[in-house]
Design a protein around this motif. Structure first.
Motif, PDB file in Angstrom:
ATOM      1  N   PRO A 147     -11.398 -26.165 117.248  1.00 54.49           N
ATOM      2  CA  PRO A 147     -10.967 -26.903 118.460  1.00 54.49           C
ATOM      3  C   PRO A 147     -10.538 -26.509 119.191  1.00 54.49           C
ATOM      4  O   PRO A 147     -10.237 -27.197 120.345  1.00 54.49           O
ATOM      5  N   HIS A 148     -11.365 -25.394 119.878  1.00 52.66           N
ATOM      6  CA  HIS A 148     -11.375 -25.094 121.124  1.00 52.66           C
ATOM      7  C   HIS A 148     -12.445 -24.937 121.323  1.00 52.66           C
ATOM      8  O   HIS A 148     -12.763 -24.732 123.288  1.00 52.66           O
ATOM      9  N   LEU A 149     -13.777 -25.409 121.102  1.00 55.29           N
ATOM     10  CA  LEU A 149     -14.722 -25.742 121.643  1.00 55.29           C
ATOM     11  C   LEU A 149     -14.689 -26.346 123.390  1.00 55.29           C
ATOM     12  O   LEU A 149     -15.118 -26.303 123.488  1.00 55.29           O
ATOM     13  N   PRO A 150     -13.533 -27.630 123.079  1.00 54.52           N
ATOM     14  CA  PRO A 150     -13.456 -28.562 124.360  1.00 54.52           C
ATOM     15  C   PRO A 150     -13.084 -27.837 125.781  1.00 54.52           C
ATOM     16  O   PRO A 150     -13.642 -27.082 126.754  1.00 54.52           O
ATOM     17  N   GLU A 151     -12.278 -26.377 125.272  1.00 50.94           N
ATOM     18  CA  GLU A 151     -11.942 -25.648 126.311  1.00 50.94           C
ATOM     19  C   GLU A 151     -12.914 -25.147 127.050  1.00 50.94           C
ATOM     20  O   GLU A 151     -12.624 -24.384 127.729  1.00 50.94           O
ATOM     21  N   TRP A 152     -13.163 -24.120 125.597  1.00 50.81           N
ATOM     22  CA  TRP A 152     -14.696 -23.311 126.264  1.00 50.81           C
ATOM     23  C   TRP A 152     -15.694 -23.719 127.314  1.00 50.81           C
ATOM     24  O   TRP A 152     -15.973 -23.016 128.663  1.00 50.81           O
ATOM     25  N   LEU A 153     -16.038 -24.936 126.822  1.00 57.46           N
ATOM     26  CA  LEU A 153     -16.951 -25.795 128.258  1.00 57.46           C
ATOM     27  C   LEU A 153     -16.660 -25.605 129.186  1.00 57.46           C
ATOM     28  O   LEU A 153     -17.160 -25.830 130.351  1.00 57.46           O
ATOM     29  N   GLU A 154     -14.627 -26.162 129.316  1.00 51.37           N
ATOM     30  CA  GLU A 154     -14.170 -26.930 130.505  1.00 51.37           C
ATOM     31  C   GLU A 154     -14.614 -25.730 131.326  1.00 51.37           C
ATOM     32  O   GLU A 154     -14.612 -25.222 132.364  1.00 51.37           O
ATOM     33  N   ARG A 155     -13.722 -23.965 130.369  1.00 47.26           N
ATOM     34  CA  ARG A 155     -13.260 -22.534 131.715  1.00 47.26           C
ATOM     35  C   ARG A 155     -14.952 -22.011 131.837  1.00 47.26           C
ATOM     36  O   ARG A 155     -15.082 -21.437 132.599  1.00 47.26           O
ATOM     37  N   GLY A 156     -15.649 -22.287 131.162  1.00 45.90           N
ATOM     38  CA  GLY A 156     -17.424 -21.899 131.547  1.00 45.90           C
ATOM     39  C   GLY A 156     -17.369 -20.832 131.119  1.00 45.90           C
ATOM     40  O   GLY A 156     -18.768 -19.781 131.430  1.00 45.90           O
ATOM     41  N   TRP A 157     -16.799 -20.684 129.956  1.00 46.12           N
ATOM     42  CA  TRP A 157     -17.056 -18.520 129.589  1.00 46.12           C
ATOM     43  C   TRP A 157     -16.384 -18.173 128.293  1.00 46.12           C
ATOM     44  O   TRP A 157     -15.628 -19.061 128.109  1.00 46.12           O
TER      45      TRP A 157
END
Length: 218
Positions: A208-218
């Motif tokens: 579920p957190h993949l979009p968050e990781w992509l947005e933060r870039g790390w």
């Protein structure tokens, strides 16, 4: 006691018992690295994932039955400090990703490419080449025929995100893309993740957190 994957340097290893494979997880200092000894139940052959440090600790976990092979997940020094000592003591065959082997000062017997099969006894592990944390990182996938898959991710995937890419946007994009395509897109939520440092997780907990990781870039 049930396996938790919570280990600490100087503490007792944790043992995950599967039908065909026994996985022993130990933590070694000074970087709190995880090392995993995989034992085929049928043949008693053993494979070590990352001879990180503290060779005496690793050799104690390996025990009197010896070691057939050592897989180094990537070239960073905290993952191979004990490699020479373990190889000298056991005669184990060494494996590493083709594009990281030159960065490991212990000779690599088998250069590993994406999709290669590494065997420990009757058990087969599939190597996946993941680019970003290093050029030649590999993860090992055990698709347990009696249950869900198990993945040894080195420093490519942890609880809470992918591995460190030192703020390099291109490396992060590559790492995120490979982890998504080669792990999240093809393996189920129940897949157990054994990282190079810290506690275990599952793909389902992280998905579920993949979009968050992509947005933060790390």
């Amino acid at each position: 006691m049930a396996y938790t994957g919570e280990v600490e340097v100087g503490g007792t290893p944790d043992v995950h018992e599967l039908k065909d494979l026994i996985i022993t997880k130990a933590a070694v200092g000074p970087m709190n690295n995880n090392a995993y000894v995989l034992r085929c139940r049928e043949t008693d052959e053993q494979l070590l994932v990352d001879a990180a440090n503290e060779p005496e600790t690793l050799l104690e976990v390996i025990g009197a039955d010896g070691l057939t092979s050592v897989v180094t997940t990537h070239q960073h020094g905290d993952h191979w400090q004990a490699l020479q000592a373990v190889v000298d003591a056991t005669g184990a065959r060494t494996y590493a990703g083709r594009h990281d082997a030159d960065g490991i000062p212990v000779p690599t017997d088998v250069l590993v490419d994406d999709g290669d099969i590494i065997r420990v006894g009757r058990v087969e592990l599939t190597a996946r080449h993941i680019v970003g944390h290093t050029p030649g990182s590999i993860v090992l996938v055990y698709d347990d025929p009696h249950g869900h898959p198990h993945v040894f991710t080195g420093d490519c995937l942890f609880p809470g995100g992918v591995g460190n890419t030192q703020g390099d946007a291109e490396r992060f994009a590559s790492l995120f893309r490979d982890v998504k395509a080669k792990l999240f897109d093809v393996l189920p939520d129940e897949t157990w993740v054994y990282p190079g440092h810290g506690n275990d997780t599952t793909l389902g907990a992280e998905r579920p957190h993949l979009p968050e990781w992509l947005e933060r870039g790390w």
